[in-house]
Design an enzyme around this catalytic site. Structure first.
Site, PDB file in Angstrom:
ATOM      1  N   SER A 144      17.299  64.533  20.405  1.00  0.00           N
ATOM      2  CA  SER A 144      18.233  65.810  20.179  1.00  0.00           C
ATOM      3  C   SER A 144      18.691  65.289  18.728  1.00  0.00           C
ATOM      4  O   SER A 144      18.288  64.445  18.388  1.00  0.00           O
ATOM      5  CB  SER A 144      18.908  65.074  21.303  1.00  0.00           C
ATOM      6  OG  SER A 144      19.791  65.047  20.781  1.00  0.00           O
ATOM      7  N   TYR A 157      24.960  57.778  22.662  1.00  0.00           N
ATOM      8  CA  TYR A 157      24.016  58.951  22.850  1.00  0.00           C
ATOM      9  C   TYR A 157      23.273  58.586  21.852  1.00  0.00           C
ATOM     10  O   TYR A 157      22.274  58.833  22.139  1.00  0.00           O
ATOM     11  CB  TYR A 157      24.180  59.714  23.089  1.00  0.00           C
ATOM     12  CG  TYR A 157      23.922  61.348  23.525  1.00  0.00           C
ATOM     13  CD1 TYR A 157      22.595  61.398  24.320  1.00  0.00           C
ATOM     14  CD2 TYR A 157      23.243  62.201  22.898  1.00  0.00           C
ATOM     15  CE1 TYR A 157      21.719  62.500  25.330  1.00  0.00           C
ATOM     16  CE2 TYR A 157      22.763  62.763  23.029  1.00  0.00           C
ATOM     17  CZ  TYR A 157      21.636  63.450  24.269  1.00  0.00           C
ATOM     18  OH  TYR A 157      21.176  64.177  24.609  1.00  0.00           O
TER      19      TYR A 157
END
Lengths: 251, 465
Positions: A144, A157
């Site tokens: 990501s 995250y």
């Protein structure tokens, strides 16, 4: 086997009910993929994914797989690879967590890290070993942009993805010359169940766009894929923004 | 693709084992996979290597001229046969040569031409091995007269999965399965080949231009039988009225009386020339419709409208591309693929439609080759059958190439034709199965003589051979 135009024939999706995973599987099944293995925790979404791919003409096998049960990965995945060559293994599982809650609840934060990083490490290593034995095949790791530089608003995250991204790059280099390879996909904000209700970031994209970019990346033998492509340049700029400024950016 | 090589003669516990890993591709430089490479220098070493094959199996590889993944075996062992290359016997009365499978046609030509013998069939390159020529049951410009390579093999010795040597002659089930069997029945160790007598090493060539595909097909149909060798180079970039314009080159081995006194001094000379190799690192994308179109235009204009009896060297007539070693590098890192199909006579409409689709798609294809085949051979997976065959090179990066070729596959199949396995790198397994009616027999035979699947290849895995 991957053919000359980069179309695989068999696919393994880890995180079989992931929207990006399913969107990618859908595209590949419309191409040359005939055998799909969906590995994930039993759920209606997983069964629905299997049904949908069967309807497209694929031979679908569903396997029970829990990313956090790291000690089972070798057995579960070993069985799948024993059934036949896997041309593409897509590591699509991951959780977003809830930054505010996780900051207050360290164990919840650890749970995010356990899925996104620990589980991904064992699963990737098992896949990489099998691909190396096959002498061919690609491991696609869904990273990501959040891992590119930790942000105040989702660093838990982000840090798991940063770890995974670094791990996957190194794993890719370790596979150089073995016929197997790793492709890292770094999407920006993707509109899926996982991000429902969250404020959209700039350059937001869809699961289907990520799937399209992934398939195109497999075709050209890419090592890193940004989705959308413009993020590559945005992030290479953001990487150099001073901390004092970066901290204040509304990202 | 070159890869590090190691002799098999590293002995561990009495077995020769392979120890080097190599990344292999076909001539098209697509879809690389990795295998352990082993270079047997004797039958015994080949046998040891076959016996030591692990669960990913083994496969013989020659000079790597098949375009796709036919000579790759991901994760397994690949036997580089080019060191098993002794000529064992030469019968200059009968015109028979017995040689090991790794001997190249180039070597045979250099050896045999001075004695007035020529290989019975040569493809567009001399750099193929005898084993590969049998495994792919290759054809040449003389197919309509002489058939495929397997037709000229009088016997061969095959190393089977259990490590036994089998002596095979035409008519044996295993002989016919091996001819065109893409190396999947075993390792061809040696073979005896019937040669063609020639008086000179020159070719007498007739060249003519055809303005479009219809004219080309008419001319080939009307006069092909007069020539031993016949082929037409088609410009697939040209569109509209010029679609399918072509240059026909047809010829025969020159006889002594055709030579100039100077040439007659050494009528069987064979000294093929070659330019420096294409360099490494050529970027992709140079071959676009514009550049290739310009090249094709130039080449079409350069050809004489009609010229009879021109004397050409064997290299220039049969193997023009061998003049540039490693020419496959010009397609850049993305590689290229070759599409070759045959459709039976009577299916000219299908052929015409396919040529038009290729031309309309804007494929930057250097000269494509059209040829008429004669009778097919007994090889179970042998490609040639009576009909028209078209072969063309395409950069793998052409947009929309996959779906286009999938559509063409369907049309070839519907016309009762087939695709050549030695060229394929992208077909669907079920399309192939429908094209080769004896595939079921082939699978059954492999199941019987090689139940544990010792011999396998990327091609076999991809197409479920």
């Amino acid at each position: 086997m991957m053919n000359a135009l980069g179309d695989p024939q068999s696919l393994l999706v880890l995180g079989g009910s992931s929207e990006i995973g399913l969107a990618t599987a859908r595209r590949l099944v419309r191409g040359r993929v005939e055998v799909v293995h969906l590995a994930g925790r039993p759920s209606p979404a997983l069964d629905a994914a299997a049904e949908e791919l069967r309807a497209l003409g694929a031979q679908v096998h569903v396997h029970e797989f829990d990313a956090t049960a790291v000690d089972t990965h070798e057995t579960v995945l070993g069985k799948i690879f024993a059934e036949g060559d896997i041309d593409v293994a897509l590591l699509a599982f991951g959780v977003l967590g809830d930054q505010e809650r996780d900051e207050r609840d360290p164990l919840a934060a650890a749970a995010v890290a356990k899925v996104n990083y620990l589980g991904a490490v064992t699963a990737s290593l098992v896949c990489a070993q099998a691909l190396r034995r096959q002498g061919h095949g690609a491991l696609v790791v869904l990273s990501s942009v959040a891992g590119e530089r930790a942000r105040r608003s989702n660093f838990i995250y982000g840090s798991t993805k940063a770890g995974l991204d670094a791990f996957a790059q190194g794993l890719g280099d370790s596979l150089h010359g073995t016929g197997a390879r790793v492709m890292v996909v770094r999407p920006g904000f993707v509109r899926t169940r996982m991000t429902e209700g969250l404020p959209e970031a700039p350059l937001a994209t869809t699961a289907d766009a990520v799937a399209e970019a992934t398939v195109a990346g497999l075709r050209r033998g890419a090592e890193t894929v940004w989705v959308p492509g413009a993020l590559r340049f945005v992030m290479s700029g953001l990487r150099h923004v001073p901390r004092a400024v970066f901290r204040r950016l509304p990202v | 693709m070159t890869a590090p090589r190691a002799p098999c003669a590293v002995s561990v516990g009495g077995l020769s084992v392979a120890r080097m890993e190599g990344r292999l591709t076909g001539w098209g430089r697509t879809a690389p996979t990795t295998a352990r490479l082993c270079v047997p220098t004797s039958t015994a070493e080949a046998r040891d290597a076959v016996r030591a094959a692990g669960e990913r199996g083994t496969l013989a590889r020659g000079l790597g001229r098949s375009y796709g993944d036919a000579a790759q075996n991901a994760g397994g062992t690949v036997l580089d046969m080019t060191s098993l290359a002794r000529v064992r016997a030469l019968d200059l009365e009968q015109g028979l040569v017995t040689c090991e499978a790794g001997v190249s046609l180039d070597r045979l030509m250099r050896l045999l031409l001075p004695f007035g013998w020529f290989v019975p069939v040569t493809p567009g390159t001399r750099y193929v091995t005898v084993g590969g020529a049998i495994g792919a049951d290759i054809h040449g410009k003389n197919h309509h007269v002489s058939g495929s390579f397997g037709h000229h093999v009088t016997r061969m010795r095959l190393l089977t999965a259990g490590g036994e040597e089998r002596e095979l002659t035409p008519g044996d089930e295993l002989f016919d399965a091996t001819t065109g069997g893409m190396g999947l029945t075993g390792v061809i160790l040696d073979a005896t080949i019937r040669l063609l007598p020639v008086a000179t090493s020159l070719m007498a060539v007739d060249t003519e231009r055809a303005a479009d595909l219809d004219e080309l097909m008419q001319r080939l149909e009307a006069t092909d039988h007069r020539y031993r060798y016949s082929v037409a180079w088609i410009d697939l970039v040209a569109r509209g009225a010029a679609t399918g314009r072509a240059v026909l080159t047809r010829g025969e081995h020159a006889t002594l009386d055709m030579l100039t006194p100077r040439q007659a001094l050494d009528p069987l000379a064979f000294r093929p020339r070659s330019l420096p190799a294409a360099p490494r690192g050529i970027p992709g994308g140079l071959l676009r419709t514009a550049t290739v179109g310009a090249f094709n235009e130039l080449w079409f204009r350069k050809a004489p409208r009609e010229r009879r009896g021109q004397l050409q060297r064997i290299g220039a007539f049969f193997h023009p591309l061998d003049g540039v070693p490693e020419w496959n590098r010009v397609y850049g890192p993305g590689g290229f693929l070759q599409y070759q199909f045959v459709v039976p006579y009577g299916q000219e409409a299908a052929l015409r439609s396919i040529v038009e689709q290729l031309s309309r798609h804007g494929c930057p294809s250097f000269l494509a080759v059209l040829k008429r085949f004669g009778e097919g051979g007994p090889g179970w997976l042998s490609f040639p059958m009576p009909g028209w065959t078209l072969a063309l090179d395409l950069p793998a990066s052409v947009p929309g190439l996959g779906p286009l070729l999938d559509r063409l596959d369907e049309q070839v199949l519907a016309a009762g034709g087939r695709i050549y396995l030695a060229k394929d790198s992208r077909m669907r397994p079920r399309t192939l199965a429908a094209m080769y009616p004896r595939l079921a027999d082939f699978r059954a035979l492999r199941e019987r003589i090689d139940p544990s699947g010792v011999f396998t290849s990327d091609l076999a895995r991809r197409l479920a051979l």
